[in-house]
Scaffold this active site. Sequence first.
Site, PDB file in Angstrom:
ATOM      1  N   HIS A 112       3.065   6.070   4.335  1.00 45.05           N
ATOM      2  CA  HIS A 112       3.892   6.541   3.835  1.00 45.05           C
ATOM      3  C   HIS A 112       5.381   6.730   4.945  1.00 45.05           C
ATOM      4  O   HIS A 112       5.568   6.459   5.404  1.00 45.05           O
ATOM      5  CB  HIS A 112       3.524   7.671   2.870  1.00 45.05           C
ATOM      6  CG  HIS A 112       4.687   8.252   1.670  1.00 45.05           C
ATOM      7  ND1 HIS A 112       6.128   7.813   1.577  1.00 45.05           N
ATOM      8  CD2 HIS A 112       3.894   9.542   1.120  1.00 45.05           C
ATOM      9  CE1 HIS A 112       6.040   8.846   0.161  1.00 45.05           C
ATOM     10  NE2 HIS A 112       5.077   9.600   0.685  1.00 45.05           N
ATOM     11  N   HIS A 123       7.054  -2.378   0.043  1.00 44.40           N
ATOM     12  CA  HIS A 123       7.585  -1.467  -0.636  1.00 44.40           C
ATOM     13  C   HIS A 123       6.562  -1.273  -1.957  1.00 44.40           C
ATOM     14  O   HIS A 123       6.379  -2.502  -2.241  1.00 44.40           O
ATOM     15  CB  HIS A 123       8.973  -0.735  -0.272  1.00 44.40           C
ATOM     16  CG  HIS A 123       8.830   0.626  -1.239  1.00 44.40           C
ATOM     17  ND1 HIS A 123       8.772   0.543  -2.739  1.00 44.40           N
ATOM     18  CD2 HIS A 123       9.525   1.771  -0.467  1.00 44.40           C
ATOM     19  CE1 HIS A 123       9.053   2.221  -2.551  1.00 44.40           C
ATOM     20  NE2 HIS A 123       9.806   2.654  -1.017  1.00 44.40           N
ATOM     21  N   ASP A 159      12.029   2.747   6.185  1.00 45.08           N
ATOM     22  CA  ASP A 159      11.515   3.301   7.445  1.00 45.08           C
ATOM     23  C   ASP A 159      11.850   2.104   8.997  1.00 45.08           C
ATOM     24  O   ASP A 159      11.200   2.780  10.005  1.00 45.08           O
ATOM     25  CB  ASP A 159       9.799   3.647   7.534  1.00 45.08           C
ATOM     26  CG  ASP A 159       9.191   4.894   6.511  1.00 45.08           C
ATOM     27  OD1 ASP A 159       8.832   4.916   5.637  1.00 45.08           O
ATOM     28  OD2 ASP A 159      10.257   5.567   7.168  1.00 45.08           O
TER      29      ASP A 159
HETATM   30  C1  SDX Z   1       7.917   5.243   2.525  1.00 50.30           C
HETATM   31  O1  SDX Z   1       6.600   4.813  -2.778  1.00 50.30           O
HETATM   32  C2  SDX Z   1       8.293   5.220  -2.015  1.00 50.30           C
HETATM   33  O2  SDX Z   1       8.828   5.417  -2.894  1.00 50.30           O
HETATM   34  C3  SDX Z   1       8.100   5.719  -0.410  1.00 50.30           C
HETATM   35  C4  SDX Z   1       9.332   5.598   0.190  1.00 50.30           C
HETATM   36  C5  SDX Z   1       9.702   7.178   0.045  1.00 50.30           C
HETATM   37  O3  SDX Z   1      11.286   7.191   0.127  1.00 50.30           O
HETATM   38  O4  SDX Z   1       9.576   7.759  -1.132  1.00 50.30           O
HETATM   39  O5  SDX Z   1       9.752   4.914  -0.301  1.00 50.30           O
HETATM   40  C6  SDX Z   1       8.947   5.540   1.358  1.00 50.30           C
HETATM   41  O6  SDX Z   1       6.753   4.936   2.785  1.00 50.30           O
HETATM   42  C7  SDX Z   1       7.896   3.251   2.286  1.00 50.30           C
HETATM   43  C8  SDX Z   1       6.603   2.587   3.027  1.00 50.30           C
HETATM   44  C9  SDX Z   1       6.569   2.638   4.735  1.00 50.30           C
HETATM   45  N1  SDX Z   1       5.346   2.276   4.942  1.00 50.30           N
HETATM   46  C10 SDX Z   1       5.528   1.317   5.568  1.00 50.30           C
HETATM   47  O7  SDX Z   1       6.054   0.673   6.399  1.00 50.30           O
HETATM   48  C11 SDX Z   1       3.349   0.577   5.961  1.00 50.30           C
HETATM   49  C12 SDX Z   1       4.070  -0.645   5.893  1.00 50.30           C
HETATM   50  N2  SDX Z   1       3.582  -1.079   4.375  1.00 50.30           N
HETATM   51  C13 SDX Z   1       2.811  -1.495   4.267  1.00 50.30           C
HETATM   52  O8  SDX Z   1       1.444  -0.815   4.468  1.00 50.30           O
HETATM   53  C14 SDX Z   1       2.880  -1.561   2.156  1.00 50.30           C
HETATM   54  O9  SDX Z   1       3.466  -2.533   2.405  1.00 50.30           O
HETATM   55  C15 SDX Z   1       2.559  -0.524   1.954  1.00 50.30           C
HETATM   56  C16 SDX Z   1       1.766   1.215   1.683  1.00 50.30           C
HETATM   57  C17 SDX Z   1       4.321   0.715   1.560  1.00 50.30           C
HETATM   58  C18 SDX Z   1       3.039  -0.650  -0.269  1.00 50.30           C
HETATM   59  O10 SDX Z   1       1.477  -1.049  -0.360  1.00 50.30           O
HETATM   60  P1  SDX Z   1       1.333  -1.866  -1.726  1.00 50.30           P
HETATM   61  O11 SDX Z   1       2.670  -1.412  -2.607  1.00 50.30           O
HETATM   62  O12 SDX Z   1      -0.105  -1.293  -1.885  1.00 50.30           O
HETATM   63  O13 SDX Z   1       1.200  -3.538  -1.441  1.00 50.30           O
HETATM   64  P2  SDX Z   1      -0.180  -3.904  -0.658  1.00 50.30           P
HETATM   65  O14 SDX Z   1      -0.592  -3.578  -0.043  1.00 50.30           O
HETATM   66  O15 SDX Z   1      -0.603  -4.115  -1.939  1.00 50.30           O
HETATM   67  O16 SDX Z   1       0.703  -5.022  -0.533  1.00 50.30           O
HETATM   68  C19 SDX Z   1       0.826  -7.044  -1.051  1.00 50.30           C
HETATM   69  C20 SDX Z   1       0.520  -7.613  -0.265  1.00 50.30           C
HETATM   70  C21 SDX Z   1      -0.639  -7.767   0.567  1.00 50.30           C
HETATM   71  O17 SDX Z   1      -1.066  -8.542   1.497  1.00 50.30           O
HETATM   72  P3  SDX Z   1      -2.165 -10.276  -0.017  1.00 50.30           P
HETATM   73  O18 SDX Z   1      -3.065  -9.051   0.234  1.00 50.30           O
HETATM   74  O19 SDX Z   1      -1.452 -10.164  -1.159  1.00 50.30           O
HETATM   75  O20 SDX Z   1      -2.041 -11.486   1.646  1.00 50.30           O
HETATM   76  O21 SDX Z   1       1.663  -7.915   0.904  1.00 50.30           O
HETATM   77  C22 SDX Z   1       0.945  -7.296   2.411  1.00 50.30           C
HETATM   78  C23 SDX Z   1      -0.767  -6.659   2.336  1.00 50.30           C
HETATM   79  O22 SDX Z   1      -1.127  -7.491   2.442  1.00 50.30           O
HETATM   80  N3  SDX Z   1       2.011  -6.251   2.897  1.00 50.30           N
HETATM   81  C24 SDX Z   1       2.681  -6.105   4.091  1.00 50.30           C
HETATM   82  C25 SDX Z   1       3.059  -5.269   4.439  1.00 50.30           C
HETATM   83  N4  SDX Z   1       2.940  -4.828   3.052  1.00 50.30           N
HETATM   84  C26 SDX Z   1       2.436  -5.424   2.227  1.00 50.30           C
HETATM   85  N5  SDX Z   1       1.275  -8.100   4.997  1.00 50.30           N
HETATM   86  C27 SDX Z   1       2.091  -7.463   6.276  1.00 50.30           C
HETATM   87  N6  SDX Z   1       3.478  -6.381   7.011  1.00 50.30           N
HETATM   88  C28 SDX Z   1       3.451  -5.002   5.387  1.00 50.30           C
HETATM   89  N7  SDX Z   1       3.618  -4.531   6.027  1.00 50.30           N
END
Ligand code: SDX
Length: 422
Positions: A263, A302, A358
């Site tokens: 997050h 996201h 971010d």
């Molecule tokens: C914020 O919700 C909000 O509004 C939050 C926010 C706010 O203003 O409050 O916008 C602020 O928290 C932004 C997000 C910051 N976090 C990151 O940058 C961390 C990296 N991102 C991931 O951890 C992830 O994308 C999340 C946590 C942000 C979202 O996770 P989800 O929606 O649960 O997505 P998921 O894990 O189910 O991913 C779907 C697929 C998966 O691959 P498969 O299993 O389908 O093969 O996408 C892949 C994931 O492995 N994936 C990524 C990835 N994010 C998702 N692969 C590589 N790098 C990534 N960053």
Amino acid sequence: MAETITITDNRTGESIEIPLVDGTVDAKAWRDLLPGIWFDDPSFSATSGADSAITFLDGGAGLLRYRGYPIEQLAGSTSFLEVAHLLVRGELPNGPQLKAWKSEISEAAPIHENFHKRILEGFRDDAHAMGVLVSSIAAMSTFWPDSKNIEDPDQRRCEIVRLIAKMPTVAASAYRRSEGLPYVLPDPDLDYTSNFLAMMFKTGEAPYVVDPILHDAMDMLFVLHADHEQNCSTTTARVVGSAHADPYVTVSAAASALYGPRHGGANEAVLRMLTEIGEYGNVDAFMDGVKAGDQKLMGFGHRVYKNYDPRARIVKDTAHRVFDVTGTNPLLDIALKLEEVALADPYFIDRKLYPNVDFYSGLIYQSMGFPVEMFTVLFTIGRTPGWLAHWDEMLTQNSRIARPRQRYTGPADRDVPTIDER
Ligand code: SDX
């Protein structure tokens, strides 16, 4: 044609027709038809937990609006305090309202001397600034026990002002303590963001001179982070607040959720990732590791945006203005290369992974002189009005205590064995 769905319980043949209201299905009708049968949705990705008039997101189109105003317009034409007023009071302030609001916030900016002497000084020298901030916000509830009167709208209004006003003071004090620098008290002659920058970076007796470009960039970053609908930390605020806990422990809980690297902690994680990649030539190998599942590309992806996060675009544009003042951050080229590779690679395209708020913000913060451990603290300052607006809205709606159900997967009923039988 009526916007409804019909659900039939094939075990009994009984059916009910449920209206679709603003993109939601009323779970109460489901509960009546199928008592004891729950929706299984552990991360709430298909669940609406609240009615809210504060922020609107359209993840597919990449739209973000605070109280109906597009973020692109707010970020370019309104100050953070105007946006904070919009979020917590429902409208942008007019001239007299803004003057009164600024005065309320400025007067509430100082913190009790005991905060510096007894609370902040109690932490280890190497304590992470977010750990200090989360603890300090919760400790504020011991200074204002009346804040427990959460059903009194005037009391809520007073605590909302206090938290918005004091967050920069505590944040800057946490930084000054970690650097072994004397605390800088709030200056009533400075605007909100100038005051924060002065409390952070002022040295000696001379007045702190704020660079207008850096001031405007910081203020705009606060605006971009001010709210984001039912994200993890805001949902935490609504859940903790639904127990009628006071606003300080409620905001402390929200900040705790924000601290997580999935997050708000992602801005810090992005800088650590860029530093670990180290140089432009290592990007392709790093991305191979991401696609192999060895690590995440922090700052990408996201839950809602399956398109470019509109805030990320604005942050990226702001970065260039800041670098004109501070000099370009050497890690920028690595970040740009990561984005270029990701936007062209099927792994990221298929998963709809784009830069989020971010990805570029940390580069700006670092160039402005903030240490990496302050990045999520900056996010906290920006998000405080959003958390408080949702907390106030939830209480105004007389929401019931949040208490989801579960799918039990543990052992069936069994007798306790004696210690010799175990
Ligand atoms: C914020 O919700 C909000 O509004 C939050 C926010 C706010 O203003 O409050 O916008 C602020 O928290 C932004 C997000 C910051 N976090 C990151 O940058 C961390 C990296 N991102 C991931 O951890 C992830 O994308 C999340 C946590 C942000 C979202 O996770 P989800 O929606 O649960 O997505 P998921 O894990 O189910 O991913 C779907 C697929 C998966 O691959 P498969 O299993 O389908 O093969 O996408 C892949 C994931 O492995 N994936 C990524 C990835 N994010 C998702 N692969 C590589 N790098 C990534 N960053």
